[in-house]
Write an enzyme that holds these catalytic residues in place. Structure first.
Site, PDB file in Angstrom:
ATOM      1  N   SER A 208       0.740  -1.196   0.027  1.00 16.09           N
ATOM      2  CA  SER A 208      -0.117   0.086   0.071  1.00 16.09           C
ATOM      3  C   SER A 208       0.990   1.150   0.012  1.00 16.09           C
ATOM      4  O   SER A 208       1.696   1.367   0.835  1.00 16.09           O
ATOM      5  CB  SER A 208      -0.933   0.048   0.995  1.00 16.09           C
ATOM      6  OG  SER A 208      -1.605   1.048   1.384  1.00 16.09           O
ATOM      7  N   GLY A 209       0.685   2.078  -0.952  1.00 17.02           N
ATOM      8  CA  GLY A 209       1.333   3.356  -1.082  1.00 17.02           C
ATOM      9  C   GLY A 209       2.434   3.349  -2.137  1.00 17.02           C
ATOM     10  O   GLY A 209       3.048   4.217  -2.119  1.00 17.02           O
TER      11      GLY A 209
ATOM     12  N   THR B 128      -2.252   1.851  -7.879  1.00 20.94           N
ATOM     13  CA  THR B 128      -3.222   2.555  -8.750  1.00 20.94           C
ATOM     14  C   THR B 128      -2.935   3.621  -9.675  1.00 20.94           C
ATOM     15  O   THR B 128      -3.381   3.476 -11.053  1.00 20.94           O
ATOM     16  CB  THR B 128      -3.964   3.383  -7.501  1.00 20.94           C
ATOM     17  OG1 THR B 128      -4.446   2.227  -6.600  1.00 20.94           O
ATOM     18  CG2 THR B 128      -5.586   3.930  -8.071  1.00 20.94           C
TER      19      THR B 128
ATOM     20  N   ASN C  88      -0.939   5.894   2.597  1.00 17.42           N
ATOM     21  CA  ASN C  88      -1.528   6.225   1.281  1.00 17.42           C
ATOM     22  C   ASN C  88      -2.524   7.089   1.260  1.00 17.42           C
ATOM     23  O   ASN C  88      -3.832   6.762   1.736  1.00 17.42           O
ATOM     24  CB  ASN C  88      -1.577   4.894   0.524  1.00 17.42           C
ATOM     25  CG  ASN C  88      -1.748   4.933  -1.018  1.00 17.42           C
ATOM     26  OD1 ASN C  88      -1.766   6.397  -1.516  1.00 17.42           O
ATOM     27  ND2 ASN C  88      -2.064   3.857  -1.885  1.00 17.42           N
TER      28      ASN C  88
ATOM     29  N   SER D 147      -5.521   4.793  -1.173  1.00 20.33           N
ATOM     30  CA  SER D 147      -5.206   3.274  -0.992  1.00 20.33           C
ATOM     31  C   SER D 147      -6.483   2.669  -1.811  1.00 20.33           C
ATOM     32  O   SER D 147      -7.647   2.901  -1.080  1.00 20.33           O
ATOM     33  CB  SER D 147      -4.930   3.054   0.177  1.00 20.33           C
ATOM     34  OG  SER D 147      -4.712   1.726   0.414  1.00 20.33           O
ATOM     35  N   SER D 148      -6.237   1.589  -2.407  1.00 20.15           N
ATOM     36  CA  SER D 148      -7.313   0.838  -2.913  1.00 20.15           C
ATOM     37  C   SER D 148      -7.567  -0.083  -1.842  1.00 20.15           C
ATOM     38  O   SER D 148      -6.682  -1.075  -1.444  1.00 20.15           O
ATOM     39  CB  SER D 148      -6.613   0.084  -4.213  1.00 20.15           C
ATOM     40  OG  SER D 148      -6.396   0.865  -5.215  1.00 20.15           O
TER      41      SER D 148
ATOM     42  N   GLY E 240      -1.262  -4.930  -2.066  1.00 15.67           N
ATOM     43  CA  GLY E 240      -0.114  -5.495  -1.950  1.00 15.67           C
ATOM     44  C   GLY E 240       0.131  -6.081  -0.425  1.00 15.67           C
ATOM     45  O   GLY E 240      -0.998  -5.896   0.417  1.00 15.67           O
TER      46      GLY E 240
ATOM     47  N   GLU F 148       0.619  -6.623   3.367  1.00 15.81           N
ATOM     48  CA  GLU F 148       0.289  -5.468   4.311  1.00 15.81           C
ATOM     49  C   GLU F 148       0.829  -6.159   5.914  1.00 15.81           C
ATOM     50  O   GLU F 148       0.334  -7.395   6.067  1.00 15.81           O
ATOM     51  CB  GLU F 148      -1.231  -5.127   4.582  1.00 15.81           C
ATOM     52  CG  GLU F 148      -1.863  -4.661   3.479  1.00 15.81           C
ATOM     53  CD  GLU F 148      -3.037  -3.916   3.564  1.00 15.81           C
ATOM     54  OE1 GLU F 148      -3.201  -3.082   2.578  1.00 15.81           O
ATOM     55  OE2 GLU F 148      -3.649  -4.580   4.427  1.00 15.81           O
TER      56      GLU F 148
END
Length: 1010
Positions: free
Chosen positions: A104-105, A109, A156, A159-160, A387, A389
């Site tokens: 994440s981050g 995306t 992020n 973040s998705s 991703g 985590e």
């Protein structure tokens, strides 16, 4: 390999590192990041480091630079991978996929959006409307899915919180014809609870801060997120996103995709329902539970198009069917009511998100496709999934996300190895086995039937009786205690980083992750009371009713127990892996350089950890297992043929392979390469760099040579064109000259027989080259025509003709009337008709004067009004002979008052009007100012022209000197006794005869008005 970058920016492909170790890998990655080169190749994949800033490398020029080019022809970029996937799909009709992964981050995306933009930009060059519509929907769907599926986390701002896999379908022309989106594991728990410093999904804040007052009023909402429990945590959190502009963008995207106004309004009614539900509170009144504040219940009923009583009943009671079919209502406790409310809001949002994805799929699905008519339908898949985590508190969601990453990592390793093995086998190259970590053991730990963690969780959820999270953890410890990648505090009591009866740890490929078992069973069961499903199915809003089809079942109907959340997720991931496995993969591995979102900071330890769990070093080792670089003979020859005398500029060998062998032999790389059927394989990067360096030295020389050759070719072409132009111009000019001559000859063929000798004939317009010749020809014609007319004039009239010609030239058209049309008598004083009273006396006087002064000819004579030196005007007679100018007194028998030699006259001045004034300029600056009086012959005769013409003719013909004549438009300038005078002409009413009058600057000639 990627070219066009200097070594000061590091190696553009990790495969070309001198030594494959973590130190060199990290040094190269850091060097490129610090020089703003965020992309680096690993073979046909790319490593992307989040720059945390806008970069000007995604414009139209960049798209054109990568369109249709090979990977090695440009610096590393997302566009290079996207173009490689598109070419493989289009050229070889193979389904491909682009897997974008990272934590994440890390920029997954954004990378996915740029890939989609590139594919959209390079397709549909003919701008077909239906293809453009599909492209617009595909692009706009990103905006909508980000609003409803993304949120700000501590790592992020965008973040998705769901996984997304998009298939894009292409026709045989390579144009997109449709697509399909799969979503995975929306983090619906975020709807009711967020970690500190994080926000709920973007859609809530966009609605509250960007919605119009009218919209918010219709939804019974206020524009402050702090007023709502579910958005209060993120109300004060700063973010780089502009909620107001994002809301407008989402509304625009929904319209472009094809959502109706009713559907859009229903979407925001559900969001309003979720926010109001979050503010509902319950209180216990004696033995029953009731809702605090029924106003919110009415609002919920209005927004969901249901009855307030049914809403209240669903929130406070649960309908249960007994074994004998009896239906009873069981009241909730306050805790159960809160749990049911939260479960309902999570389900509302999850089903809304799933319905939006389905609605988009309905728009972009391939319609009326017939393989016979339309050709093979190929696909490019783009996977943007969460991703790996590792948080301080890792729960059920992190467990599922990390399991997904284990499956994808397993697929990645298998595909890379399979690709390498297949290529070596296809090219006839011996394969060298590479040891790598196979994470199948971790995947089995999670998903193995009857033994894996998911099976233990499902078994606990299906068990009768009160099974707690702690009991489930004990069952996992019992079944998995001997597994090398599983442990808990009970199994390792000395590890105080875990808590008894709460934590367990899995040793993932990316690192050890400690999970808290609390909430695992509830999230796996994902319970939702049937009352809520029936409530929404019975809504009068067709959109909401469509989202809850399972609400149509009666409470007494026996239904199959639904699959657990973990099992559903496992099945979807297994299907995803199978779908990816049958496609040719391309990878984008995203790395997060730091946790501070700084564009300058590169956290070595943080990045090294990501490099390790992404398996990037292993990927490089696999690519370099036997050979670091491979290229088709034709392309290798095209790139390096200038480094060998036998192949530049073109070789004469039978095959390209022989030419490549000549290049390798000349550089002494025979022991460092292998020859496949269609490709050359280079073992070490050093050999390749030697070729690249030599090529880099030769390129400027070749460029100069090509420039010289091209400039010479251009100069020769320009010279040939100029010669051709001049030849054409010459021929055309000659043609135009001939045409002009022919036309002149045609028009003037009969001028000798014309009365005016061709004066009325219009001359043709000459070409530019004959302008001067045309002018000369006209003059010759005029002279010829004049001669034709003059030659018939009697000799006795020639003097008058010459005088008139002289007057015409001197006056130059400035004086309108100068007596050209009458016969000139010259000696008017001796003319009986003009001066019948005094002519006889003047004849006698002139004979005496002729005998005395011996003059031969009278040039002009006549009466005049003269201004004398005393500024008085008197009547006099003027006699001009070929020797003298006489001033005579007509009242005294033409007595000579003054005699001037003719040679003292230096010029004449007359006016441009009809008056008869003339100034005779003398060399002594004592000029004579005269007004010629008309005689009795014709009172309206103009005699100034006659005087001027006869004098000029005499001076020119007899004295051979010019006599200047000045035609004055205003005042006549002269001198009297050396003093300058100015003479003007005025018309005066009542003036009988013309006369002079003294003025301030000289004199004024007053003439009658009629």
């Amino acid at each position: 390999m990627a070219a066009l970058e200097g070594l000061e920016f590091g190696k553009s492909d990790f495969v070309l590192l001198d030594e494959v170790n973590i130190e060199q890998f990290m040094e190269n990655l850091k060097l490129r990041f610090e020089n703003a080169h965020i992309y680096t190749f690993i073979g046909e994949g790319v490593v992307s480091v989040n720059p945390y800033k806008q970069m000007d490398i995604y414009g139209k020029e960049d798209i054109n630079a990568y369109r249709g080019r090979e990977l090695y022809e440009n610096p590393p970029h997302l566009y290079a991978v996207a173009d490689a996937a598109y070419k493989a799909m289009k050229r070889r009709a193979k389904d491909t996929c682009i897997v974008v992964s990272g934590e994440s981050g890390a920029g997954k995306t954004e990378a996915s959006k740029y890939i989609m933009q590139y594919i959209a930009a390079i397709t549909n060059p003919s701008q077909r409307a239906e293809v453009e519509s599909v492209k617009n929907v595909l692009l706009k769907s990103n905006c909508v899915l980000e609003a409803f599926g993304n949120a700000k986390t501590n790592r992020n701002d965008n973040s998705s919180r769901f996984g997304k896999y998009m298939d894009i379908n292409f026709n045989f022309n390579g144009n997109p014809t449709g697509g399909h989106i799969n979503n995975y594991l929306l983090e619906k728990s975020r709807v009711v609870q967020q970690n500190g410093g994080e926000r709920n999904f973007h859609s809530f804040y966009q609605l509250l801060r960007g919605g119009s007052d009218v919209m918010l009023k219709s939804l019974h909402l206020h524009n402050d997120p702090a007023n709502y429990v579910y958005t209060r945590e993120g109300a004060v959190t700063t973010t780089s996103n502009n909620d107001r502009s994002s809301h407008n963008a989402v509304l625009s995207a929904l319209n472009v995709i094809g959502f109706s106004e009713e559907e859009i309004h229903s979407i925001y009614r559900i969001l309003g329902t979720v926010l109001i539900l979050g503010n509902l509170q319950f209180e216990t009144d004696s033995e029953s539970v009731r809702v605090v504040g029924m106003g919110d219940v009415s609002h919920i009923a209005e927004l969901t198009s249901t009855e307030p009583d049914n809403v209240t009943k669903s929130l406070l009671y649960r309908t249960v069917a007994t074994g004998d079919g009896e239906v009873i209502e069981k009241g909730h406790s306050e805790k159960e009511a809160c749990f049911g409310r939260d479960a309902f809001t999570k389900a509302l949002y999850e089903r809304l998100f799933g319905w939006i994805v389905g609605r988009i799929n309905a728009v972009i699905e391939v319609k009326d496709y017939n393989p016979v008519l339309h050709g093979k339908n190929t696909v490019i898949g783009v996977l943007d999934i969460y991703g790996f985590e590792i948080f301080d508190n890792n729960s059920f969601e992190q467990f599922c996300i990390n399991y997904c990453n284990e499956k994808l990592q397993q697929l990645f390793i298998q595909l890379i190895l399979c690709q390498e093995q297949d290529e070596y086998r296809r090219e006839g190259i011996k394969w060298q086995h590479i040891d790598y970590f196979n994470n199948q053991i971790i995947v089995d730990l999670v998903e193995q039937p009857h033994k894996g963690i998911i099976s233990v969780l499902d078994e606990a959820c299906l068990s009768v009786g009160k099974v707690t999270d702690t009991v489930c953890l004990e069952s996992m410890d019992a079944k998995l205690g001997q597994h090398p990648h599983y442990t808990s505090r009970k199994l390792t009591p000395s590890d105080k980083t875990m808590e008894f009866n709460r934590d367990f740890r899995i040793r993932h490929y990316a690192g050890d992750v400690t999970y808290s078992i609390e909430g695992f069973l509830d999230k796996n069961k994902d319970p939702l009371y049937q009352d809520f499903k029936r409530l929404m199915f019975n809504s009068s809003n067709p959109v909401m009713k469509e989202m809850w089809p399972d609400g149509q079942l009666s409470i007494t109907e026996v239904t199959k127990r639904p699959l657990t959340a973990a099992t559903l997720f496992k099945n979807s991931i297994v299907a995803l892996v199978e779908k990816l496995g049958c496609k040719e993969p391309y990878y984008v591995r995203c790395i997060k350089p730091n946790d501070m979102k700084s564009p300058l900071l590169f956290d070595d330890a943080r990045c090294q950890h990501q490099v390790a769990y992404l398996g990037l070093l292993e990927n490089v080792r696999v690519r370099r297992a036997g050979f670091a670089y491979r290229q088709a003979y034709t392309r290798f020859l095209q790139r390096y043929k200038m480094t060998c005398v036998y192949t530049w500029p073109n070789h004469l060998m039978e095959t390209d392979r022989e030419a490549v062998e000549a290049i390798v032999t000349q550089h002494g790389f025979q022991d460092d390469v292998a020859y496949g059927h269609t490709k050359l394989f280079v073992r070490t990067p050093k050999s390749l760099f030697t070729l690249e360096q030599e090529r880099a030295v030769l390129i400027p020389v070749l460029v100069l040579f090509l420039q010289k050759v091209w400039r010479g070719a251009l100069a020769r072409m320009r010279c040939q064109r100029m010669r051709a132009i001049f030849a054409i111009m010459g021929c055309y000019k000659r043609y135009k000259v001939k045409v002009h001559f022919w036309e002149v000859e045609r028009r003037f063929a009969n001028v000798c027989n014309m009365a005016d000798y061709g004066k009325s004939v219009e001359w043709p317009t000459p070409p530019a080259a004959l302008t001067q010749f045309h002018s000369i020809t006209q003059k010759l014609h005029r002279r010829w025509r004049a001669w034709q007319m003059v030659k018939n004039i009697p000799q006795s009239d020639m003097g008058a003709v010459r005088a008139k010609v002289a007057a015409l030239g001197a006056l130059n058209g400035e004086r309108k009337d100068w007596g050209c049309g009458r016969s000139w008598e010259r000696d008017y004083l001796a003319n009986v008709r003009d001066c019948h009273r005094s002519s006889s006396n003047f004849i006698l006087f002139s004979q005496e004067l002729r005998n005395k002064d011996e003059y031969n000819q009278v040039i002009f004579s006549g009466f005049c009004r003269k201004m004398n030196r005393f500024n008085k005007s008197t009547d006099r007679a003027l006699l001009i002979t070929d020797k003298h100018i006489y001033k005579l007194d007509p009242k005294k028998q033409f007595k000579v008052l003054k005699r001037l030699p003719l040679e003292v006259v230096t010029g004449l001045s007359v006016t441009a009007g009809v008056d008869q004034m003339v100034a005779l300029h003398t060399s002594s600056q004592d000029d004579a100012l005269l007004y010629i009086q008309r005689g009795e012959l014709c009172p309206d005769q103009d005699r100034i022209g006659e005087l001027v013409g006869t004098l000029i003719d005499h001076f020119t013909r007899v004295r051979n000197t010019p006599l200047p004549v000045k035609v004055c438009c205003s005042a006549v300038q002269l001198h009297m006794r050396g003093k300058p005078k100015s003479v003007t002409v005025e018309t005066k009413a009542g003036q009988a005869i013309a006369d002079f009058r003294k003025s301030r600057d000289g004199f004024t000639l007053l003439i009658p008005s009629n």
